[in-house]
Design a protein around this motif. Structure first.
Motif, PDB file in Angstrom:
ATOM      1  N   ALA A 282     123.868 -19.867  -1.654  1.00 64.08           N
ATOM      2  CA  ALA A 282     122.434 -19.702  -1.919  1.00 64.08           C
ATOM      3  C   ALA A 282     122.027 -20.479  -3.171  1.00 64.08           C
ATOM      4  CB  ALA A 282     122.102 -18.215  -2.080  1.00 64.08           C
ATOM      5  N   MET A 283     122.844 -20.389  -4.205  1.00 63.32           N
ATOM      6  CA  MET A 283     122.544 -21.144  -5.424  1.00 63.32           C
ATOM      7  C   MET A 283     122.687 -22.641  -5.193  1.00 63.32           C
ATOM      8  SD  MET A 283     124.101 -18.801  -8.520  1.00 63.32           S
ATOM      9  CE  MET A 283     122.926 -19.447  -9.715  1.00 63.32           C
ATOM     10  N   GLY A 284     123.652 -23.043  -4.363  1.00 66.95           N
ATOM     11  CA  GLY A 284     123.805 -24.461  -4.058  1.00 66.95           C
ATOM     12  C   GLY A 284     122.602 -25.015  -3.311  1.00 66.95           C
ATOM     13  N   GLY A 285     122.112 -24.256  -2.325  1.00 65.21           N
ATOM     14  CA  GLY A 285     120.926 -24.695  -1.608  1.00 65.21           C
ATOM     15  C   GLY A 285     119.710 -24.793  -2.512  1.00 65.21           C
ATOM     16  N   ALA A 286     119.547 -23.799  -3.396  1.00 66.70           N
ATOM     17  CA  ALA A 286     118.433 -23.849  -4.341  1.00 66.70           C
ATOM     18  C   ALA A 286     118.554 -25.040  -5.274  1.00 66.70           C
ATOM     19  CB  ALA A 286     118.389 -22.545  -5.137  1.00 66.70           C
ATOM     20  N   ALA A 287     119.778 -25.359  -5.674  1.00 63.76           N
ATOM     21  CA  ALA A 287     119.976 -26.503  -6.564  1.00 63.76           C
ATOM     22  C   ALA A 287     119.566 -27.808  -5.886  1.00 63.76           C
ATOM     23  CB  ALA A 287     121.434 -26.569  -7.012  1.00 63.76           C
TER      24      ALA A 287
END
Length: 425
Positions: A282-287
């Protein structure tokens, strides 16, 4: 060996020689005929010669000295190659022993394919091709790395192969004690991961974008990376691009923690891994979304100082002391105050680094139950995420802090809901 096995082994010897020959021939493909020592045909024959030497050795059995046939073939092949290598060096004023060594390796692997383990021979042949084809990358890496960084790699090897066998393995101290050897092993593992991230930063250079720098920084220290990006957001006035780097660091840190759990405490993986991986993704996609909003990188924008070399002696000593102190406090808290004491120590230690808490709790499975260990690591991960959000608020610009806090809250929610989601599936 039967006839089918014989053909398989000899075929592998030929294939290994051909694979090495393809790389050598491609390397010198612009050379005119007769200007190269050995190409695809010669290396294929060298691999087959090694296999045939092994077959002759096997057929003679005990009627000759062991290894005599292989040694004779090796001397003949090496002598012919050295003669042509000297002629090439004299004619082209170019000195290199790579092709000769590669030919000897092809011969030896051909022998191993017939007389030894085919899997090992195949893997070693593939590794040989990879090393030969990586010349430009390896040479460029050596040019860009400095002596302190190479010295750190030497220190890593020394600790792993020279120092470690001399360190006692029995635990010392109260509350179960701490094993010096286990401590050093864990330090080597963690420092090796950080050193890989550090080298990646040095090889990629500072101008590859906040996203890449943040992702690699997450291998070194996601907490330090978040704090550094927060300070830059105030100085540079940009938010989305720097927040993308900080969020990427947090995502990489979560996935890294998942790998540590799998490596050190596999019994906890089924409970912790879904939450860690989903939150990290989820954090990777947001990044990635934030990096797209951040736009093009301005020349010189990312020229920040690289992280400190994680395998310098001072860094290693501090890491060892941190893990030792956290291990002692966790065991003492668990013994005196029960599970709650372990939870408090895990949360406090994760304010600076989640690795120490993860490593310590993973090593306490002989003293605490699986659910308690999972909860302690989960508390450490949550505390670390909240701490990084707090650092973004205190040290970063307001837009930067808002982005980091919102993404962290979303990732935290995804991680907490992951067990329910996987249970339904």
């Amino acid at each position: 060996m039967d006839l089918i096995d014989l053909f398989q082994r000899l075929g592998l010897a030929i294939a290994i020689g051909a694979a090495i020959g393809v790389e050598r021939h491609w390397r010198e493909r612009e050379e005119p005929d007769g200007a190269r020592i050995a190409g695809i045909r010669t290396f294929t024959l060298i691999g087959m010669t090694g296999g045939l030497a092994g077959l002759i050795e096997t057929s003679l059995g005990s009627s000759a000295l062991p290894g005599l046939v292989v040694a004779a073939f090796l001397i003949a092949v090496s002598s012919a190659l050295l003669r042509f290598a000297l002629l090439e060096a004299e004619g082209q004023n170019r000195f290199s022993a790579t092709t000769v060594i590669a030919a000897i390796a092809a011969f030896a692997l051909g022998v191993l394919a017939v007389l030894g383990d085919m899997v090992i021979a195949s893997a070693a042949g593939a590794a040989t091709v990879v090393v030969l084809s990586s010349r430009e990358f390896l040479h460029q890496s050596i040019r860009r790395l400095t002596w302190p960084e190479l010295r750190s790699a030497v220190l890593l090897l020394a600790m792993g192969f020279l120092l470690l066998p001399l360190i006692p393995s029995q635990p010392y101290g109260p509350f179960g004690g701490v094993s010096p050897r286990s401590l050093v092993v864990l330090v080597i593992i963690l420092a090796s991961i950080s050193f890989i991230g550090y080298v990646a930063v040095r090889l990629l250079g500072p101008g590859q974008g906040n996203l890449v720098a943040g992702a690699v920084g997450g291998l070194v220290s996601s907490t330090a990376t978040t704090l550094a990006f927060a300070q830059r957001s105030v100085a540079e006035g940009s938010a989305a691009g720097l927040a993308a780097g900080a969020v990427a660091a947090g995502g990489v840190s979560l996935i890294r923690t998942g790998f540590l759990v799998v490596a050190l405490a596999p019994s906890l993986a089924s409970e912790l891994l879904p939450s860690l991986l989903l939150a990290g993704l989820a954090m990777g996609g947001a990044a990635l979304l934030l990096a797209g909003r951040g736009g093009a990188v301005v020349e010189g924008e990312n020229k920040a100082d690289p992280p400190a070399n994680p395998f310098e002696l001072g860094q290693v000593v501090r890491m060892a002391l941190l893990i030792a102190v956290i291990a002692f406090l966790a065991r003492a808290g668990s013994s005196v105050f029960g599970d709650r004491g372990l939870y408090v120590v895990s949360a406090l230690s994760a304010l600076a680094d989640v690795d120490a808490a993860t490593v310590t709790v993973s090593g306490m499975l002989d003293r605490v139950s699986g659910p308690v260990a999972s909860h302690a690591i989960g508390i450490a991960v949550i505390a670390n995420m909240l701490a990084k959000a707090g650092y973004a608020v205190v040290a970063g610009s307001r837009p930067f802090a808002v982005i980091v806090c919102v993404v962290s809250a979303i990732a935290l929610g995804v991680g907490l809901l992951a067990p329910l989601t996987t249970g339904l599936l």
